[in-house]
Enzyme design. Structure first.
Site, PDB file in Angstrom:
ATOM      1  N   GLY A  89     -40.952 -63.974 -21.213  1.00 27.00           N
ATOM      2  CA  GLY A  89     -40.132 -62.764 -21.521  1.00 27.00           C
ATOM      3  C   GLY A  89     -39.697 -62.317 -22.672  1.00 27.00           C
ATOM      4  O   GLY A  89     -39.425 -63.597 -23.287  1.00 27.00           O
TER       5      GLY A  89
ATOM      6  N   GLY B 171     -42.036 -60.411 -23.208  1.00 25.60           N
ATOM      7  CA  GLY B 171     -43.771 -60.093 -23.209  1.00 25.60           C
ATOM      8  C   GLY B 171     -44.459 -59.859 -24.409  1.00 25.60           C
ATOM      9  O   GLY B 171     -45.634 -59.411 -24.183  1.00 25.60           O
TER      10      GLY B 171
ATOM     11  N   LYS C 218     -45.399 -61.463 -27.107  1.00 19.78           N
ATOM     12  CA  LYS C 218     -46.622 -62.379 -27.369  1.00 19.78           C
ATOM     13  C   LYS C 218     -47.626 -62.351 -26.191  1.00 19.78           C
ATOM     14  O   LYS C 218     -48.649 -62.479 -26.380  1.00 19.78           O
ATOM     15  CB  LYS C 218     -46.291 -63.746 -27.747  1.00 19.78           C
ATOM     16  CG  LYS C 218     -45.194 -64.103 -29.050  1.00 19.78           C
ATOM     17  CD  LYS C 218     -44.638 -65.414 -29.231  1.00 19.78           C
ATOM     18  CE  LYS C 218     -43.879 -65.361 -30.235  1.00 19.78           C
ATOM     19  NZ  LYS C 218     -42.559 -64.868 -29.822  1.00 19.78           N
TER      20      LYS C 218
ATOM     21  N   GLU D 216     -42.091 -66.355 -16.486  1.00 16.56           N
ATOM     22  CA  GLU D 216     -41.073 -66.219 -16.964  1.00 16.56           C
ATOM     23  C   GLU D 216     -39.971 -66.447 -15.854  1.00 16.56           C
ATOM     24  O   GLU D 216     -40.045 -66.006 -14.797  1.00 16.56           O
ATOM     25  CB  GLU D 216     -40.830 -64.685 -17.467  1.00 16.56           C
ATOM     26  CG  GLU D 216     -39.568 -64.357 -17.783  1.00 16.56           C
ATOM     27  CD  GLU D 216     -38.409 -64.967 -18.638  1.00 16.56           C
ATOM     28  OE1 GLU D 216     -39.160 -65.335 -19.898  1.00 16.56           O
ATOM     29  OE2 GLU D 216     -37.484 -65.261 -18.491  1.00 16.56           O
TER      30      GLU D 216
ATOM     31  N   ASP E 298     -42.803 -70.693 -25.779  1.00 15.06           N
ATOM     32  CA  ASP E 298     -42.008 -70.081 -26.923  1.00 15.06           C
ATOM     33  C   ASP E 298     -40.487 -70.088 -26.522  1.00 15.06           C
ATOM     34  O   ASP E 298     -40.073 -69.297 -25.729  1.00 15.06           O
ATOM     35  CB  ASP E 298     -42.402 -68.501 -26.967  1.00 15.06           C
ATOM     36  CG  ASP E 298     -41.537 -67.918 -28.220  1.00 15.06           C
ATOM     37  OD1 ASP E 298     -40.992 -68.486 -28.783  1.00 15.06           O
ATOM     38  OD2 ASP E 298     -41.736 -66.740 -28.107  1.00 15.06           O
TER      39      ASP E 298
ATOM     40  N   CYS F 258     -37.749 -69.195 -32.303  1.00 12.60           N
ATOM     41  CA  CYS F 258     -37.346 -68.182 -33.214  1.00 12.60           C
ATOM     42  C   CYS F 258     -36.143 -68.781 -34.063  1.00 12.60           C
ATOM     43  O   CYS F 258     -35.202 -68.125 -34.316  1.00 12.60           O
ATOM     44  CB  CYS F 258     -37.264 -66.735 -32.915  1.00 12.60           C
ATOM     45  SG  CYS F 258     -35.993 -66.591 -31.739  1.00 12.60           S
TER      46      CYS F 258
HETATM   47  C1  LIG Z   1     -37.667 -66.923 -26.657  1.00 11.33           C
HETATM   48  S1  LIG Z   1     -37.960 -66.000 -25.238  1.00 11.33           S
HETATM   49  C2  LIG Z   1     -39.578 -65.834 -25.307  1.00 11.33           C
HETATM   50  C3  LIG Z   1     -40.197 -64.547 -25.973  1.00 11.33           C
HETATM   51  C4  LIG Z   1     -41.462 -64.206 -25.519  1.00 11.33           C
HETATM   52  N1  LIG Z   1     -42.477 -65.242 -25.755  1.00 11.33           N
HETATM   53  C5  LIG Z   1     -41.990 -63.037 -26.443  1.00 11.33           C
HETATM   54  O1  LIG Z   1     -42.543 -62.928 -27.309  1.00 11.33           O
HETATM   55  O2  LIG Z   1     -41.573 -61.950 -25.863  1.00 11.33           O
HETATM   56  C6  LIG Z   1     -37.707 -67.406 -24.126  1.00 11.33           C
HETATM   57  C7  LIG Z   1     -37.824 -66.904 -22.701  1.00 11.33           C
HETATM   58  O3  LIG Z   1     -37.798 -68.090 -21.863  1.00 11.33           O
HETATM   59  C8  LIG Z   1     -37.293 -67.913 -20.714  1.00 11.33           C
HETATM   60  N2  LIG Z   1     -36.553 -68.935 -20.176  1.00 11.33           N
HETATM   61  C9  LIG Z   1     -35.552 -69.694 -20.192  1.00 11.33           C
HETATM   62  N3  LIG Z   1     -35.602 -70.769 -19.372  1.00 11.33           N
HETATM   63  C10 LIG Z   1     -36.876 -70.929 -18.873  1.00 11.33           C
HETATM   64  C11 LIG Z   1     -37.287 -71.762 -17.955  1.00 11.33           C
HETATM   65  N4  LIG Z   1     -36.638 -72.838 -17.452  1.00 11.33           N
HETATM   66  N5  LIG Z   1     -38.747 -71.431 -17.419  1.00 11.33           N
HETATM   67  C12 LIG Z   1     -39.464 -70.243 -17.875  1.00 11.33           C
HETATM   68  N6  LIG Z   1     -38.769 -69.398 -18.812  1.00 11.33           N
HETATM   69  C13 LIG Z   1     -37.558 -69.657 -19.282  1.00 11.33           C
HETATM   70  C14 LIG Z   1     -36.105 -66.853 -21.042  1.00 11.33           C
HETATM   71  O4  LIG Z   1     -35.532 -66.076 -19.991  1.00 11.33           O
HETATM   72  C15 LIG Z   1     -36.720 -65.890 -22.161  1.00 11.33           C
HETATM   73  O5  LIG Z   1     -37.232 -64.963 -21.726  1.00 11.33           O
END
Ligand SMILES: C[S@@+](CC[C@H](N)C(=O)[O-])C[C@H]1O[C@@H](n2cnc3c(N)ncnc32)[C@H](O)[C@@H]1O
Length: 476
Positions: A293, A295, A297, A316, A359, A412
């Site tokens: 999330g 989305g 990448k 996600e 990520d 990031c």
């Molecule tokens: C840095 S963001 C990812 C950004 C995404 N890769 C993008 O480019 O749009 C991290 C994401 O990890 C999700 N997240 C947090 N804890 C998580 C978990 N235990 N399992 C899966 N996703 C998780 C968060 O809700 C967030 O959407």
């Protein structure tokens, strides 16, 4: 005879109603929302601007000024607080927050813009009369007149401790970052004064808006042709990137509305591209984005996967963010799946994937250019909150990839506690069954990538967010 005509007229200036300046009122409302409700400026501002366009007839210049006032004030908050503290006769915490917001807005106009000082003072005092009342406007007037006695450099000489006495405190005040953030960024960047100063200044610049041409749906050339020379430039490093000229409105572009392109920093594009290009032995059919999330990448990876006949599973934890991922991937030329799942308790079988991106959630200290208030909200304790989750998610990634497959661990944030420390700790647990790959050759032509094998991008060196990437191969 009515009451009014019987009352003797008071001597002195007749009462004048304050002038309402919709741009500054809007900027004040946005700052209050950020301050009072912990709102994010980039979420608060667009609806306020939309309403102002409809109600107050805001044009592009009004919107640009309001945006600059809000973002600039929030970014330079640390410096302005130090200046205001010198000009009031009590500790800042005893000044009412709305008064402080008006003073910061005034300080920004005086010290951080080209607005002539008399105009900056009078516009801010008029704003204070509207939003605080005449009594407090007098206080604002007195403080702003003191601030107007020096320019920014003059104030910095007065309020920042000398660099030689306390380098980090000096940089914190001059470049408006919390001291602990200066320390953390410097630890990660290394080097002397010039580099860290350039980085901190880059954090205070408004970043360019960069688009990604989603593979199989459009190309950078097509976007550039549609936009024209004056409106856009090719990306610096990513063949999928297009940089919009100042004032470019991505939401106004058909390609963005239709999902063929998205808004995405070039650093994020490089992370996805490096993972997609990492050498693999054996099949290359199943890809996973484990923290997908909203989305960005995932959409790039899904397009690249489609070109190679691979399938992306985008997972996600937050269901509403999984919904955003589904929207970003809608229209992808090849097959993909989006699920809402906790990456620490994955529903898929170990060893399923050839390539995995993790990520992970992080402090976001690498994206301070975009989130002007974030540096003041984050606390060093936040790192402790993320640490176990980041390690657990990287372990999931390593468990999910087959032997010979590759994991990309990305943040990031350049904070060493979120980057190398996580990778080192988890690799120790995997003994000899996972190894770091040199990520640098997978970012061709990108300079200043350090000694590897992981890479850290920087706003002042690469024009990107400070994204971190470690590539890890499962060896047994
Ligand atoms: C840095 S963001 C990812 C950004 C995404 N890769 C993008 O480019 O749009 C991290 C994401 O990890 C999700 N997240 C947090 N804890 C998580 C978990 N235990 N399992 C899966 N996703 C998780 C968060 O809700 C967030 O959407």
């Amino acid at each position: 005879m009515n009451e009014q005509s019987r009352r003797p007229r008071r001597q002195g200036k007749p009462y004048r109603r304050p002038k309402k300046d919709p741009v500054r009122i809007l900027a004040f409302e946005a700052l209050r929302a950020v301050d009072e409700r912990d709102a994010y400026a980039n979420l608060v501002l667009p609806p306020l601007l939309r309403k102002a366009r409809e109600k107050d007839g805001f044009d592009a210049r009004d919107a640009a000024l309001a945006t600059e006032l809000v973002y600039g004030t929030l970014r330079r908050q640390g410096t302005y607080d130090a200046v205001v503290a010198e000009c009031v006769d009590r500790p800042l915490r005893e000044v009412d927050p709305p008064v402080l917001d008006v003073l910061s807005l005034g300080a920004h106009q005086l010290l951080g813009t080209r607005i002539p000082p008399h105009a900056a003072v009078s516009a801010t005092v008029e704003l204070a009369r509207v939003v605080l009342g005449d009594g407090r406007a007098k206080f604002v007037n007195a403080v702003l007149r003191k601030i107007a006695q020096h320019d920014l450099d003059g104030w910095l000489e007065r309020v920042a401790p000398p660099y030689d006495e306390d380098p980090e405190d000096h940089l914190a005040v001059v470049h408006s970052h919390p001291r602990w953030v200066v320390s953390a960024l410097w630890d990660s960047l290394g080097g002397g004064r010039a580099g860290i100063e350039d980085l901190l200044e880059a954090d205070n610049e408004r970043p360019e808006v960069t688009l990604v041409a989603r593979p199989g749906r459009t190309t950078a050339d097509e976007l550039l042709d549609g936009l024209g020379e004056d409106a856009a430039l090719p990306g610096r490093w990513s063949p999928y990137a297009v940089r919009l000229s100042e004032g470019g409105e991505p939401g106004a572009l058909d390609a963005v509305r239709e999902g063929r392109a998205g808004v995405q920093d070039e650093g994020s594009q490089l992370v996805a591209l490096a993972l997609a290009d990492a050498p693999l032995d054996g099949p290359d059919r199943a890809w996973l984005d484990g923290c997908a999330g909203p989305g960005g990448k995932a959409a790039l990876l899904a397009g690249l996967a489609a070109e190679r006949g691979a399938v992306l599973l985008a997972s996600e934890k937050q269901p509403h963010r999984a919904g955003l991922v589904a929207r970003a991937l809608d229209g992808n030329p090849g097959p993909y799946q989006v699920i809402a799942a906790d990456g620490t308790r994955p529903p898929w079988r170990p060893g399923t994937f050839d390539r995995v991106l993790m990520d992970v959630p992080c402090t976001g200290l690498g994206a301070l250019r975009r989130r002007p208030e974030a540096r003041w909200r984050r606390r060093p304790e936040d790192l402790e909150g993320f640490a176990p989750l980041q390690r657990a998610l990287l372990r999931t990634a390593l468990d999910s990839v087959r032997v010979g497959g590759v994991v990309g661990y990305a943040t990031c944030s350049p904070h060493l506690a979120e980057t190398r420390a996580v990778v080192d700790d988890v690799l120790k647990q995997y003994g000899g069954s996972a190894e770091l790959l040199d990520a640098r050759p997978l970012l061709p032509d990108v300079p200043a990538l350090g000694e590897g094998p992981d890479v850290q991008l920087w706003p002042h060196l690469h024009g990107t967010d400070a994204m971190y990437l470690a590539l890890i191969r499962r060896t047994s």
